[in-house]
Design a protein around this motif. Structure first.
Motif, mmCIF file in Angstrom:
data_model
loop_
_atom_site.group_PDB
_atom_site.id
_atom_site.type_symbol
_atom_site.label_atom_id
_atom_site.label_comp_id
_atom_site.label_asym_id
_atom_site.label_seq_id
_atom_site.Cartn_x
_atom_site.Cartn_y
_atom_site.Cartn_z
ATOM 1 N N GLU A 92 0.875 -1.177 0.000
ATOM 2 C CA GLU A 92 0.000 0.000 0.000
ATOM 3 C C GLU A 92 0.913 1.227 0.000
ATOM 4 O O GLU A 92 1.976 1.200 -0.590
ATOM 5 N N ASP A 93 0.497 2.284 0.708
ATOM 6 C CA ASP A 93 1.425 3.410 0.815
ATOM 7 C C ASP A 93 1.895 3.560 2.250
ATOM 8 O O ASP A 93 2.200 4.629 2.723
ATOM 9 N N LYS A 94 1.937 2.398 2.930
ATOM 10 C CA LYS A 94 2.256 2.458 4.361
ATOM 11 C C LYS A 94 3.544 1.760 4.770
ATOM 12 O O LYS A 94 4.224 2.172 5.689
ATOM 13 N N GLN A 109 4.869 5.120 6.716
ATOM 14 C CA GLN A 109 4.670 4.985 8.162
ATOM 15 C C GLN A 109 5.572 3.888 8.746
ATOM 16 O O GLN A 109 6.097 4.009 9.840
ATOM 17 N N HIS A 110 5.712 2.780 7.983
ATOM 18 C CA HIS A 110 6.506 1.656 8.485
ATOM 19 C C HIS A 110 7.701 1.388 7.579
ATOM 20 O O HIS A 110 7.532 0.972 6.443
ATOM 21 N N ASN A 111 8.900 1.653 8.078
ATOM 22 C CA ASN A 111 10.129 1.268 7.388
ATOM 23 C C ASN A 111 10.647 0.022 8.094
ATOM 24 O O ASN A 111 10.927 0.058 9.287
ATOM 25 N N MET A 135 -2.215 -7.362 7.806
ATOM 26 C CA MET A 135 -1.854 -6.847 9.138
ATOM 27 C C MET A 135 -2.176 -5.357 9.268
ATOM 28 O O MET A 135 -2.477 -4.869 10.359
ATOM 29 N N LEU A 136 -2.101 -4.636 8.138
ATOM 30 C CA LEU A 136 -2.390 -3.196 8.179
ATOM 31 C C LEU A 136 -3.833 -2.925 8.603
ATOM 32 O O LEU A 136 -4.141 -1.859 9.133
ATOM 33 N N GLU A 137 -4.702 -3.918 8.375
ATOM 34 C CA GLU A 137 -6.125 -3.743 8.699
ATOM 35 C C GLU A 137 -6.438 -4.102 10.154
ATOM 36 O O GLU A 137 -7.559 -3.945 10.606
#
Lengths: 278, 153
Positions: A92-94, A109-111, A135-137
């Motif tokens: 996604e873009d996260k 957000q998460h590296n 997991m993002l959900e």
């Protein structure tokens, strides 16, 4: 695990599969064929030279078999060429999964920093990618997590970044165990405990979430143990499953009280998200 | 546009159990392929045959991606299985060798048909019998087409 490599030149070539079969009977478990050259691999401790000699003797009159070499192979990271220049992976873009040699993507957000060292889990494969997407959900905040078959530890790192309270990460592979420890530290994870072994390590423990990215046979084998370790209404993500096996796995899960609440698919692979009890 | 091929790798490894150890590691790693990716795919596609040695031909492309084709298990492996001479037997160092029946040969021939240069099961059975003999494994009973052809089979 250290290996011994035996190189044989076999003529006529038609005897290559015959010798493969014979060597398979005395413990050789992998072969590479290059025309008449056969490279046969065996675990160092299993290799028995007299048994090899006996096979070579037996075929002496039918084929010409030259024993070119017998050598020990060091236990090294065979994947290092790929690992030295892999592309970062984005979910996604996260989430971005990158190596220490990539620049930081501060807009994400998460590296997650991973040096895989011959362990599974960089996000390049569909199974890991889908785990991160699902997991993002999920709201992990303050929740306990079991990462079953943790590989590089990539999912444990993401669970930590999503504020899980405590994470147990287990894998039976030597390389994965060592590598997960390194990646956990590299990402500043402070609440994950990495252990080498299988479900017996967490017997009696209860988790709010279980992350299980392994394969069909292992998931089915440990289905009861996984369910036993899940809190009532806890959730489990199953990955490493081919599309054709989806219903087999869903049925096995259901028989242990784990009911499907979502599924994802990418390529030929699927992910099942289940909840304990209805 | 078709991808440019960098080479082919022919391995025989245990179904469902590929790991980065040799031969997978050195063979694929040297070409810059992601070994872990190969193992996951190979194990997924071979999970039904767990533990059996499966030949696989891997095509490696210039961009380090890969494809692979699974073949049927080698005839000699199937013959040895039938002759019940598996490793761990009391006498791996076999001087007296076993035999297989023509029904066994038929079963093996049917498994091998997709990879054999034979149109009829009978011709494939003869090939299997020939391979068995070269391994010192005899054929028991008479072939379904009568005994006359046994000698040349």
């Amino acid at each position: 695990m250290e290996y011994t490599r035996v190189i044989l030149d076999i003529k006529p070539e038609a005897f290559v599969p015959v010798i493969v079969a014979e060597l398979g009977e005395i413990g050789f478990d992998g072969f590479e064929e290059k025309e008449s050259i056969l490279e046969a691999y065996i675990e160092k401790g299993t290799f028995d030279k007299p048994l090899l000699d006996e096979i070579l003797m037996r075929y002496k009159e039918l084929a010409q078999i030259d024993l070119k070499s017998i050598e020990g192979l060091e236990n090294k990271n065979w994947n290092e060429i790929w690992e030295s220049n892999f592309e970062p992976i984005f979910v996604e873009d996260k989430v971005v999964v990158r190596a220490p040699f990539h620049d930081k993507f501060s807009e994400y957000q998460h590296n997650i920093l991973i040096e895989p060292k011959m362990s599974f889990g960089t996000g390049h494969h569909e199974t890991t990618w889908m785990m991160m997407k699902e997991m993002l959900e999920i709201d992990f905040k303050g929740k306990t997590v079991l990462d079953f078959g943790c590989g590089t530890g990539i999912l444990a790192v993401l669970a930590f970044q999503k504020e899980a309270s405590k994470i147990e990460a287990i894998d039976h592979e030597d390389w994965a165990f060592q590598n997960a420890l390194e990646n956990i530290e590299r990402n500043g994870v402070v609440n994950a405990n990495v252990m080498q072994g299988s479900m017996e390590l967490v017997k009696g423990m209860k988790f709010d979430h279980i992350l299980a990215n392994v394969n069909r046979n292992v998931l089915i084998k440990y289905m009861k143990d996984l369910s036993d370790c899940l809190e009532d209404s806890g959730e489990i993500l199953f990955s490493g499953i081919l599309e054709d096996d989806k219903e087999t796995l869903a049925k096995a899960a259901e028989s242990e009280g784990l009911y499907r609440i979502n599924e994802l698919s990418k390529g030929k692979w699927i992910l099942l998200h289940c909840r304990k009890n209805k | 546009m078709a991808k440019e091929i960098s080479g082919f790798i022919k391995l025989q490894i245990k179904a469902g159990q590929a790991n980065p150890s040799p031969p997978v590691g050195p063979a694929l790693g040297a070409k810059g392929v992601n070994i872990m990716d190969f193992c996951k795919q190979f194990n997924g596609r071979t999970q039904e045959k767990q533990g059996q040695v499966v030949p696989v031909v891997i095509t490696v492309y210039k961009d380090k991606s890969f494809d692979f084709i699974l073949k049927t298990p080698p005839a000699p492996v199937l013959i040895l299985e039938k002759a019940k001479l598996k490793s761990g037997s009391a006498e791996p160092n076999r001087t007296k060798v076993g035999s297989i029946s023509w029904d066994d040969a038929k079963e093996i021939a049917e498994i091998k048909m997709p990879d054999l240069n034979a149109f009829k099961v009978e011709s494939a059975m003869k090939m299997i019998a020939g391979t068995a003999r070269s391994m010192g494994i005899t054929m028991s009973g008479t072939p379904p087409w009568g005994s006359a052809e046994t000698a040349e089979a």
